[in-house]
Design an enzyme around this catalytic site. Structure first.
Site, PDB file in Angstrom:
ATOM      1  N   ASP A  13       2.392 -82.049  27.015  1.00  0.00           N
ATOM      2  CA  ASP A  13       2.703 -81.121  26.201  1.00  0.00           C
ATOM      3  C   ASP A  13       2.055 -81.953  24.803  1.00  0.00           C
ATOM      4  O   ASP A  13       2.332 -82.721  24.899  1.00  0.00           O
ATOM      5  CB  ASP A  13       3.778 -80.531  25.969  1.00  0.00           C
ATOM      6  CG  ASP A  13       3.593 -79.593  25.453  1.00  0.00           C
ATOM      7  OD1 ASP A  13       2.738 -78.785  25.235  1.00  0.00           O
ATOM      8  OD2 ASP A  13       4.575 -78.568  25.689  1.00  0.00           O
ATOM      9  N   HIS A  30      -6.332 -85.182  24.182  1.00  0.00           N
ATOM     10  CA  HIS A  30      -5.866 -85.519  25.101  1.00  0.00           C
ATOM     11  C   HIS A  30      -6.277 -86.602  26.015  1.00  0.00           C
ATOM     12  O   HIS A  30      -6.215 -87.557  26.953  1.00  0.00           O
ATOM     13  CB  HIS A  30      -7.014 -83.680  26.270  1.00  0.00           C
ATOM     14  CG  HIS A  30      -6.670 -82.703  25.815  1.00  0.00           C
ATOM     15  ND1 HIS A  30      -5.510 -82.005  25.979  1.00  0.00           N
ATOM     16  CD2 HIS A  30      -7.481 -81.354  25.718  1.00  0.00           C
ATOM     17  CE1 HIS A  30      -5.764 -81.265  26.137  1.00  0.00           C
ATOM     18  NE2 HIS A  30      -6.404 -80.160  25.936  1.00  0.00           N
ATOM     19  N   LEU A 124       5.264 -97.211  43.262  1.00  0.00           N
ATOM     20  CA  LEU A 124       5.445 -96.153  43.005  1.00  0.00           C
ATOM     21  C   LEU A 124       4.698 -94.930  42.966  1.00  0.00           C
ATOM     22  O   LEU A 124       3.773 -94.678  43.733  1.00  0.00           O
ATOM     23  CB  LEU A 124       5.109 -96.094  41.455  1.00  0.00           C
ATOM     24  CG  LEU A 124       4.996 -95.139  40.315  1.00  0.00           C
ATOM     25  CD1 LEU A 124       6.414 -94.558  39.730  1.00  0.00           C
ATOM     26  CD2 LEU A 124       4.643 -95.492  39.635  1.00  0.00           C
TER      27      LEU A 124
HETATM   28  C1  FPP Z   1      -1.515 -80.054  27.200  1.00  0.00           C
HETATM   29  O1  FPP Z   1      -1.048 -79.987  25.849  1.00  0.00           O
HETATM   30  C2  FPP Z   1      -1.948 -80.856  28.090  1.00  0.00           C
HETATM   31  C3  FPP Z   1      -2.957 -79.965  28.741  1.00  0.00           C
HETATM   32  C4  FPP Z   1      -2.887 -78.692  28.890  1.00  0.00           C
HETATM   33  C5  FPP Z   1      -4.073 -80.946  29.357  1.00  0.00           C
HETATM   34  C6  FPP Z   1      -3.390 -82.612  29.692  1.00  0.00           C
HETATM   35  C7  FPP Z   1      -4.376 -83.039  31.277  1.00  0.00           C
HETATM   36  C8  FPP Z   1      -5.217 -83.816  30.883  1.00  0.00           C
HETATM   37  C9  FPP Z   1      -5.135 -85.000  29.323  1.00  0.00           C
HETATM   38  C10 FPP Z   1      -5.584 -84.820  32.372  1.00  0.00           C
HETATM   39  C11 FPP Z   1      -4.753 -85.982  32.841  1.00  0.00           C
HETATM   40  C12 FPP Z   1      -5.193 -86.742  33.857  1.00  0.00           C
HETATM   41  C13 FPP Z   1      -4.940 -87.419  34.532  1.00  0.00           C
HETATM   42  C14 FPP Z   1      -5.106 -87.989  35.450  1.00  0.00           C
HETATM   43  C15 FPP Z   1      -3.716 -87.628  34.482  1.00  0.00           C
HETATM   44  P1  FPP Z   1      -1.708 -79.243  24.654  1.00  0.00           P
HETATM   45  O2  FPP Z   1      -3.166 -78.789  23.931  1.00  0.00           O
HETATM   46  O3  FPP Z   1      -0.959 -77.776  25.282  1.00  0.00           O
HETATM   47  O4  FPP Z   1      -0.955 -79.655  23.354  1.00  0.00           O
HETATM   48  P2  FPP Z   1      -0.024 -79.277  22.290  1.00  0.00           P
HETATM   49  O5  FPP Z   1       1.187 -78.365  22.915  1.00  0.00           O
HETATM   50  O6  FPP Z   1       0.046 -79.573  20.977  1.00  0.00           O
HETATM   51  O7  FPP Z   1      -1.346 -77.392  22.347  1.00  0.00           O
END
Ligand code: FPP
Length: 150
Positions: A13, A30, A124
């Site tokens: 998050d 991201h 792990l």
């Molecule tokens: C939330 O941040 C995050 C996500 C919706 C996507 C996260 C997933 C990835 C970056 C891919 C990960 C890949 C692997 C292989 C683990 P947000 O956009 O909700 O942030 P905010 O809360 O600040 O709006």
């Protein structure tokens, strides 16, 4: 027992907020989230944590703008392509939980390969929850049990 938790779960998050506070596009946040994951995996492995669960993409996340969803899907693909060999060398077992049927064939293939390649590792356990939902999990489990009973 080394004082470390056996299992750590993280809800990914704040990527968007991280980017916004730096006047950067959400996508950069991201990408930075993936870098943070790499650091967390290394620390967990060093410190003897047995399992790390990452809630990386929830079923609600499909409601985001389609460009953002497709960028996140690309990040999954790129990260798996780039990191699985090194995870494997470092004794990390990778598993995905969640309904993967909604993902592209390419991503599903990479997930299956990552799970297969790393299945004998035990340093792990890295569990990635993607398109995961509690109700979905229970109904899947019940379905599996029903099939076995039959
Ligand atoms: C939330 O941040 C995050 C996500 C919706 C996507 C996260 C997933 C990835 C970056 C891919 C990960 C890949 C692997 C292989 C683990 P947000 O956009 O909700 O942030 P905010 O809360 O600040 O709006």
């Amino acid at each position: 027992m080394n004082g470390m938790p056996k299992h750590i779960a993280i809800i990914m998050d704040g990527n968007g907020r991280w980017a916004r506070s730096r006047l950067l596009p959400r996508y950069v946040g991201h990408r930075e989230g993936v870098k943070a994951v790499r650091r967390v995996v290394e620390s967990c492995s060093d410190k003897g944590v047995q399992a790390l669960t990452l809630f990386a993409f929830s079923s609600e996340n499909w409601r985001r703008p389609s460009e953002e969803v497709s960028l996140i899907m690309d990040l999954f693909v790129q990260t798996l392509k780039k990191e699985v060999a090194s995870l494997n060398r470092n004794g990390v077992r990778v598993r995905f939980i969640g309904d993967r049927s909604a993902f592209s064939e390419k991503l599903r293939h990479l997930i299956t390969e990552a799970e297969r390649e790393t299945r004998d590792n035990s340093r792990l356990q890295l569990v990635i929850a993607a398109n995961y939902g509690g109700q979905w999990d229970i109904s899947q489990a019940v379905r599996t049990i029903a099939t076995r009973v039959q």
